[in-house]
Design a protein around this motif. Structure first.
Motif, mmCIF file in Angstrom:
data_model
loop_
_atom_site.group_PDB
_atom_site.id
_atom_site.type_symbol
_atom_site.label_atom_id
_atom_site.label_comp_id
_atom_site.label_asym_id
_atom_site.label_seq_id
_atom_site.Cartn_x
_atom_site.Cartn_y
_atom_site.Cartn_z
ATOM 1 N N MET A 1 0.837 -1.191 0.000
ATOM 2 C CA MET A 1 0.000 0.000 0.000
ATOM 3 C C MET A 1 0.878 1.251 0.000
ATOM 4 N N ILE A 2 0.556 2.186 -0.869
ATOM 5 C CA ILE A 2 1.315 3.419 -0.982
ATOM 6 C C ILE A 2 1.030 4.311 0.226
ATOM 7 N N THR A 3 2.088 4.843 0.840
ATOM 8 C CA THR A 3 1.938 5.727 1.992
ATOM 9 C C THR A 3 2.411 7.134 1.636
ATOM 10 N N ILE A 4 2.159 8.073 2.561
ATOM 11 C CA ILE A 4 2.608 9.452 2.313
ATOM 12 C C ILE A 4 4.129 9.527 2.293
ATOM 13 N N TYR A 5 4.796 8.554 2.941
ATOM 14 C CA TYR A 5 6.257 8.555 2.946
ATOM 15 C C TYR A 5 6.791 8.146 1.576
ATOM 16 N N ASP A 6 6.084 7.219 0.901
ATOM 17 C CA ASP A 6 6.470 6.844 -0.468
ATOM 18 C C ASP A 6 6.324 8.038 -1.408
ATOM 19 N N ILE A 7 5.234 8.776 -1.218
ATOM 20 C CA ILE A 7 5.005 9.952 -2.066
ATOM 21 C C ILE A 7 6.051 11.019 -1.775
ATOM 22 N N ALA A 8 6.426 11.155 -0.502
ATOM 23 C CA ALA A 8 7.461 12.121 -0.121
ATOM 24 C C ALA A 8 8.791 11.791 -0.803
ATOM 25 N N ASN A 9 9.152 10.498 -0.805
ATOM 26 C CA ASN A 9 10.404 10.082 -1.450
ATOM 27 C C ASN A 9 10.354 10.353 -2.955
ATOM 28 N N ALA A 10 9.176 10.129 -3.559
ATOM 29 C CA ALA A 10 9.044 10.293 -5.007
ATOM 30 C C ALA A 10 9.033 11.753 -5.427
ATOM 31 N N THR A 11 8.585 12.611 -4.556
ATOM 32 C CA THR A 11 8.459 14.031 -4.915
ATOM 33 C C THR A 11 9.595 14.890 -4.363
ATOM 34 N N GLY A 12 10.321 14.354 -3.372
ATOM 35 C CA GLY A 12 11.419 15.115 -2.790
ATOM 36 C C GLY A 12 10.970 16.140 -1.776
ATOM 37 N N VAL A 13 9.733 16.021 -1.282
ATOM 38 C CA VAL A 13 9.266 16.930 -0.234
ATOM 39 C C VAL A 13 9.079 16.127 1.044
ATOM 40 N N SER A 14 8.803 16.814 2.146
ATOM 41 C CA SER A 14 8.639 16.125 3.415
ATOM 42 C C SER A 14 7.269 15.460 3.516
ATOM 43 N N ALA A 15 7.153 14.468 4.402
ATOM 44 C CA ALA A 15 5.879 13.786 4.627
ATOM 45 C C ALA A 15 4.803 14.755 5.121
ATOM 46 N N PRO A 16 5.112 15.688 6.047
ATOM 47 C CA PRO A 16 4.086 16.653 6.464
ATOM 48 C C PRO A 16 3.566 17.504 5.304
ATOM 49 N N THR A 17 4.473 17.827 4.355
ATOM 50 C CA THR A 17 4.041 18.609 3.189
ATOM 51 C C THR A 17 3.079 17.792 2.324
ATOM 52 N N VAL A 18 3.393 16.495 2.165
ATOM 53 C CA VAL A 18 2.491 15.607 1.420
ATOM 54 C C VAL A 18 1.131 15.545 2.109
ATOM 55 N N SER A 19 1.145 15.418 3.427
ATOM 56 C CA SER A 19 -0.098 15.349 4.199
ATOM 57 C C SER A 19 -0.947 16.606 3.997
ATOM 58 N N LYS A 20 -0.296 17.756 4.009
ATOM 59 C CA LYS A 20 -1.027 19.014 3.812
ATOM 60 C C LYS A 20 -1.667 19.055 2.420
ATOM 61 N N ALA A 21 -0.926 18.580 1.431
ATOM 62 C CA ALA A 21 -1.461 18.582 0.070
ATOM 63 C C ALA A 21 -2.659 17.652 -0.062
ATOM 64 N N LEU A 22 -2.544 16.466 0.525
ATOM 65 C CA LEU A 22 -3.627 15.480 0.417
ATOM 66 C C LEU A 22 -4.867 15.897 1.176
ATOM 67 N N ASN A 23 -4.681 16.611 2.279
ATOM 68 C CA ASN A 23 -5.815 16.995 3.123
ATOM 69 C C ASN A 23 -6.320 18.409 2.861
ATOM 70 N N GLY A 24 -5.670 19.112 1.925
ATOM 71 C CA GLY A 24 -6.118 20.454 1.592
ATOM 72 C C GLY A 24 -5.860 21.467 2.683
ATOM 73 N N THR A 25 -4.836 21.239 3.487
ATOM 74 C CA THR A 25 -4.524 22.146 4.595
ATOM 75 C C THR A 25 -3.156 22.781 4.372
ATOM 76 N N GLY A 26 -2.799 23.708 5.252
ATOM 77 C CA GLY A 26 -1.467 24.305 5.199
ATOM 78 C C GLY A 26 -1.326 25.355 4.112
ATOM 79 N N HIS A 27 -0.202 26.045 4.144
ATOM 80 C CA HIS A 27 0.071 27.120 3.194
ATOM 81 C C HIS A 27 1.029 26.611 2.121
ATOM 82 N N LEU A 28 0.473 25.931 1.123
ATOM 83 C CA LEU A 28 1.265 25.437 0.008
ATOM 84 C C LEU A 28 0.878 26.201 -1.248
ATOM 85 N N SER A 29 1.840 26.377 -2.132
ATOM 86 C CA SER A 29 1.508 26.994 -3.415
ATOM 87 C C SER A 29 0.674 26.011 -4.221
#
Length: 336
Positions: A1-29
């Protein structure tokens, strides 16, 4: 099962940043958010709702109460099926899922809601025999909204039945009718749409100094076609001289059509009919039925908006909110 950590490794961003993107939270561009979401989709990521609930202590579940004992139409109900579908679209677009709550087991609505950990409840349509259960929901503090039952402590979004009843009387009188019947349906302390339609009907007559004869009124045993046929038979036997009738639902009006067909009474030559609900079949009766269309989509949209606000702590008005109906003039009324 794909986790936010796998996505973080693939994108080069941190896991918290991935979480913010997936949940629509945080101040991301928007560029960063779209990049992460696209990569997550490519990798086949599926959110884990159980983990999400543990992390946020929220279930993102909305309980829905939907019963139809009177019309016996279930999910093909002419009004509440549309309310349910549109409500579902709205809450799912906001990231919530719905689950149906039942009171037909040993578990109460309140207990079922607690068992499923729902965050709010939409009472789309309900049974009057469970009125105590419904009233209990208005006392326990869980966010609730209703689209039919008028329950103490719960905001209700409902059609403007009184104005529609007023319009029905106004229209029939303007068409030259003087002996007008009223075919109603059961009322109780929580469910009184029929009563409101009658109040509006009588209000017009009273304001225009037209005598009100309650002998021209008959309340049917239920809201279905058979009840309409039986109720109209009683009314017509008392007043075969009436020239028009207002039925508080199209199913009752269809019962009238069944009766008059059997007894060779011509519509609208001998008797004019106005219904209520704009059931899908009403445009295909012979003649096509003049009726009122309830604005189911507006009811659903407002119900979803208010309930979701209530869930996150925004107060909602503890009152009835009336939504106007649309008058559908067709062929079942003739000028006298």
């Amino acid at each position: 099962m794909i986790t936010i950590y796998d996505i973080a490794n693939a994108t080069g961003v941190s896991a918290p940043t991935v979480s913010k993107a997936l949940n629509g939270t945080g101040h991301l561009s928007e560029k960063t958010r779209e990049f992460i979401l696209k990569k997550a989709h490519e990798m086949g990521y599926e959110p884990n709702s159980a983990a999400r609930s543990l992390a946020t202590k929220r279930t993102y579940l909305i309980g829905v109460i939907y019963d139809d004992p009177g019309m016996q139409r279930g999910f093909s109900h002419p009004v509440f099926s549309v309310v349910l579908n549109k409500f579902k679209e709205n809450v799912e677009a906001a990231g919530y899922d719905i689950i149906f709550l039942s009171c037909h087991t040993k578990m109460s609505y309140r207990a079922h809601a607690a068992f499923r950990s729902v965050e709010g409840i939409a009472i789309i349509n309900a049974e009057s025999r469970f009125s105590e259960e419904l009233e209990d929901l208005g006392k326990v503090g869980i966010p609730c909204i209703s689209t039919n039952a008028v329950i103490p402590g719960i905001c209700t979004i409902i059609s403007d039945n009184k104005k529609a009843g007023y319009k029905a009387a106004e229209y029939l009188v303007s068409m030259g009718h003087k002996k007008i019947g009223f075919l109603g349906a059961p009322n109780d302390s929580f469910f009184y749409a029929s009563k409101e339609r009658q109040e509006g009907f009588f209000q017009y007559l009273s304001e225009h100094n037209i005598p009100i004869d309650k002998d021209f009124c008959e309340d049917c045993e239920d809201w279905n076609v058979k009840a309409g046929q039986k109720g109209f038979e009683k009314l017509y036997n008392r007043h075969p001289d009436m020239t028009a009738v207002f039925a508080v639902s199209d199913l009752l009006a269809l019962g009238i059509l069944d009766y008059v067909h059997e007894h060779k009474i011509k519509i609208p030559d001998d008797l004019s009919i106005v219904g209520f609900d704009d059931d899908y079949i009403s445009e295909y009766t012979n003649p096509r039925l003049t009726t009122f269309r309830q604005d189911s989509e507006s009811i659903a949209n407002l119900a979803a908006d208010l309930l979701l606000q209530h869930v996150v702590g925004v107060p909602v008005p503890n009152k009835m909110i009336h939504i106007p109906c649309e008058f559908m003039e067709r062929d079942s009324v003739q000028r006298r």
